[in-house]
Design a protein around this motif. Structure first.
Motif, PDB file in Angstrom:
ATOM      1  N   TRP A 136      17.273  43.397   4.847  1.00 35.42           N
ATOM      2  CA  TRP A 136      17.528  42.733   3.582  1.00 35.42           C
ATOM      3  C   TRP A 136      16.478  41.654   3.388  1.00 35.42           C
ATOM      4  CZ3 TRP A 136      21.457  44.070   6.925  1.00 35.42           C
ATOM      5  CH2 TRP A 136      22.439  44.920   6.418  1.00 35.42           C
ATOM      6  N   ALA A 137      15.800  41.670   2.248  1.00 31.96           N
ATOM      7  CA  ALA A 137      14.847  40.613   1.911  1.00 31.96           C
ATOM      8  C   ALA A 137      15.649  39.429   1.378  1.00 31.96           C
ATOM      9  CB  ALA A 137      13.851  41.101   0.866  1.00 31.96           C
ATOM     10  N   VAL A 138      15.485  38.262   1.997  1.00 26.30           N
ATOM     11  CA  VAL A 138      16.244  37.089   1.597  1.00 26.30           C
ATOM     12  C   VAL A 138      15.367  36.140   0.808  1.00 26.30           C
ATOM     13  CG1 VAL A 138      17.631  35.140   2.391  1.00 26.30           C
ATOM     14  CG2 VAL A 138      17.749  37.319   3.594  1.00 26.30           C
ATOM     15  N   GLY A 139      14.303  35.632   1.410  1.00 29.93           N
ATOM     16  CA  GLY A 139      13.368  34.753   0.721  1.00 29.93           C
ATOM     17  C   GLY A 139      13.989  33.475   0.204  1.00 29.93           C
ATOM     18  N   ALA A 140      14.716  32.757   1.059  1.00 27.54           N
ATOM     19  CA  ALA A 140      15.377  31.525   0.629  1.00 27.54           C
ATOM     20  C   ALA A 140      15.384  30.515   1.766  1.00 27.54           C
ATOM     21  CB  ALA A 140      16.808  31.815   0.187  1.00 27.54           C
ATOM     22  N   GLU A 141      15.602  29.263   1.395  1.00 29.35           N
ATOM     23  CA  GLU A 141      15.700  28.184   2.371  1.00 29.35           C
ATOM     24  C   GLU A 141      17.058  27.514   2.216  1.00 29.35           C
ATOM     25  OE1 GLU A 141      13.224  24.320   3.978  1.00 29.35           O
ATOM     26  OE2 GLU A 141      12.549  25.353   2.189  1.00 29.35           O
ATOM     27  N   LYS A 142      17.770  27.404   3.320  1.00 28.58           N
ATOM     28  CA  LYS A 142      19.086  26.771   3.328  1.00 28.58           C
ATOM     29  C   LYS A 142      19.212  25.959   4.602  1.00 28.58           C
ATOM     30  CE  LYS A 142      21.169  30.744   1.001  1.00 28.58           C
ATOM     31  NZ  LYS A 142      20.523  30.432  -0.206  1.00 28.58           N
ATOM     32  N   SER A 143      20.230  25.147   4.689  1.00 23.68           N
ATOM     33  CA  SER A 143      20.420  24.343   5.895  1.00 23.68           C
ATOM     34  C   SER A 143      21.303  25.041   6.927  1.00 23.68           C
ATOM     35  CB  SER A 143      21.026  22.991   5.532  1.00 23.68           C
ATOM     36  OG  SER A 143      22.293  23.175   4.932  1.00 23.68           O
ATOM     37  N   ALA A 144      21.774  26.242   6.638  1.00 21.00           N
ATOM     38  CA  ALA A 144      22.651  26.964   7.563  1.00 21.00           C
ATOM     39  C   ALA A 144      21.871  27.377   8.808  1.00 21.00           C
ATOM     40  CB  ALA A 144      23.226  28.197   6.888  1.00 21.00           C
ATOM     41  N   PRO A 145      22.358  27.020   9.995  1.00 21.34           N
ATOM     42  CA  PRO A 145      21.599  27.319  11.209  1.00 21.34           C
ATOM     43  C   PRO A 145      21.823  28.715  11.771  1.00 21.34           C
ATOM     44  CG  PRO A 145      23.524  26.036  11.761  1.00 21.34           C
ATOM     45  CD  PRO A 145      23.515  26.187  10.268  1.00 21.34           C
ATOM     46  N   LEU A 146      22.812  29.464  11.265  1.00 20.55           N
ATOM     47  CA  LEU A 146      23.118  30.780  11.813  1.00 20.55           C
ATOM     48  C   LEU A 146      22.847  31.892  10.810  1.00 20.55           C
ATOM     49  CD1 LEU A 146      26.544  30.074  13.571  1.00 20.55           C
ATOM     50  CD2 LEU A 146      24.293  30.245  14.630  1.00 20.55           C
ATOM     51  N   VAL A 147      22.164  32.927  11.277  1.00 24.33           N
ATOM     52  CA  VAL A 147      21.953  34.157  10.520  1.00 24.33           C
ATOM     53  C   VAL A 147      22.791  35.212  11.218  1.00 24.33           C
ATOM     54  CG1 VAL A 147      20.274  35.907   9.861  1.00 24.33           C
ATOM     55  CG2 VAL A 147      19.633  33.497   9.831  1.00 24.33           C
ATOM     56  N   CYS A 148      23.676  35.875  10.476  1.00 21.60           N
ATOM     57  CA  CYS A 148      24.631  36.787  11.109  1.00 21.60           C
ATOM     58  C   CYS A 148      24.559  38.187  10.526  1.00 21.60           C
ATOM     59  CB  CYS A 148      26.057  36.258  10.942  1.00 21.60           C
ATOM     60  SG  CYS A 148      26.314  34.639  11.684  1.00 21.60           S
ATOM     61  N   GLY A 149      24.964  39.139  11.329  1.00 24.04           N
ATOM     62  CA  GLY A 149      25.078  40.525  10.913  1.00 24.04           C
ATOM     63  C   GLY A 149      26.368  41.089  11.461  1.00 24.04           C
ATOM     64  N   ALA A 150      26.884  42.126  10.820  1.00 23.45           N
ATOM     65  CA  ALA A 150      28.148  42.704  11.254  1.00 23.45           C
ATOM     66  C   ALA A 150      28.106  44.218  11.110  1.00 23.45           C
ATOM     67  CB  ALA A 150      29.299  42.136  10.434  1.00 23.45           C
ATOM     68  N   LEU A 151      28.907  44.878  11.930  1.00 22.14           N
ATOM     69  CA  LEU A 151      29.062  46.322  11.905  1.00 22.14           C
ATOM     70  C   LEU A 151      30.523  46.643  11.638  1.00 22.14           C
ATOM     71  CD1 LEU A 151      28.220  49.296  12.494  1.00 22.14           C
ATOM     72  CD2 LEU A 151      28.646  48.782  14.914  1.00 22.14           C
ATOM     73  N   VAL A 152      30.752  47.525  10.650  1.00 20.13           N
ATOM     74  CA  VAL A 152      32.102  47.978  10.317  1.00 20.13           C
ATOM     75  C   VAL A 152      32.109  49.491  10.459  1.00 20.13           C
ATOM     76  CG1 VAL A 152      33.848  48.133   8.513  1.00 20.13           C
ATOM     77  CG2 VAL A 152      32.473  46.062   8.734  1.00 20.13           C
ATOM     78  N   ARG A 153      33.071  49.996  11.223  1.00 22.81           N
ATOM     79  CA  ARG A 153      33.254  51.452  11.368  1.00 22.81           C
ATOM     80  C   ARG A 153      34.732  51.765  11.230  1.00 22.81           C
ATOM     81  NH1 ARG A 153      29.288  52.653  16.472  1.00 22.81           N
ATOM     82  NH2 ARG A 153      27.374  52.857  15.241  1.00 22.81           N
ATOM     83  N   GLY A 154      35.023  52.794  10.481  1.00 27.96           N
ATOM     84  CA  GLY A 154      36.415  53.206  10.303  1.00 27.96           C
ATOM     85  C   GLY A 154      37.255  52.142   9.615  1.00 27.96           C
ATOM     86  N   GLY A 155      36.632  51.320   8.771  1.00 27.49           N
ATOM     87  CA  GLY A 155      37.360  50.282   8.054  1.00 27.49           C
ATOM     88  C   GLY A 155      37.645  49.038   8.872  1.00 27.49           C
ATOM     89  N   ARG A 156      37.209  49.007  10.140  1.00 27.37           N
ATOM     90  CA  ARG A 156      37.447  47.837  10.998  1.00 27.37           C
ATOM     91  C   ARG A 156      36.117  47.214  11.408  1.00 27.37           C
ATOM     92  NH1 ARG A 156      40.333  50.190  15.821  1.00 27.37           N
ATOM     93  NH2 ARG A 156      39.660  48.202  16.684  1.00 27.37           N
TER      94      ARG A 156
END
Length: 126
Positions: free
Chosen positions: A97-117
């Motif tokens: 994902w192209a973000v191209g932004a500056e924020k003060s949030a220190p964490l970049v997160c990703g998630a995996l969902v399979r089977g609705g969970r």
């Protein structure tokens, strides 16, 4: 006579090449010293969990992109978020994902969902 003329022309050509090389070198050094921060390569940080890996390319707090990929190569619903940036879900084994932004949030997160969970969530500190 001819050898003397050839010798002079060779010396003149050599002198011109030396001056041109010196000037070009000085210009390149000047450009490197004055290069803006955006011209420098981005840092890439990443972290892997049991099922996914999350990578981000950034300059300090300016995040260029976020990549999430599954470790087993099987597709699932991937998403990423950072501060108020929330990506849409993508059904794939890897997505950027192209973000191209500056924020003060220190964490970049990703998630995996399979089977609705939600299977796993991994965060990278920047």
């Amino acid at each position: 006579m001819r050898n003397l003329r050839d010798l002079r022309n060779g010396v003149a050509r050599h002198a011109v090449r030396r001056v041109a090389t010196t000037v070009a070198g000085a210009v390149l050094v000047g450009m490197a010293v004055t290069a803006p921060a955006s011209a420098r390569p981005a840092e890439v940080d990443g972290r892997c969990g049991t099922y996914i890996c999350v990578y981000t390319a950034h300059h300090n707090r300016f995040v260029q992109d976020i990549t999430v990929e599954t470790r087993d190569g099987l597709s699932g619903q991937l998403r990423s978020y950072w501060g108020d940036f929330r990506s849409s879900r993508v059904n794939a084994s890897r997505h950027r994902w192209a973000v191209g932004a500056e924020k003060s949030a220190p964490l970049v997160c990703g998630a995996l969902v399979r089977g609705g969970r939600q299977i796993e969530e991994v965060c990278v500190t920047i």
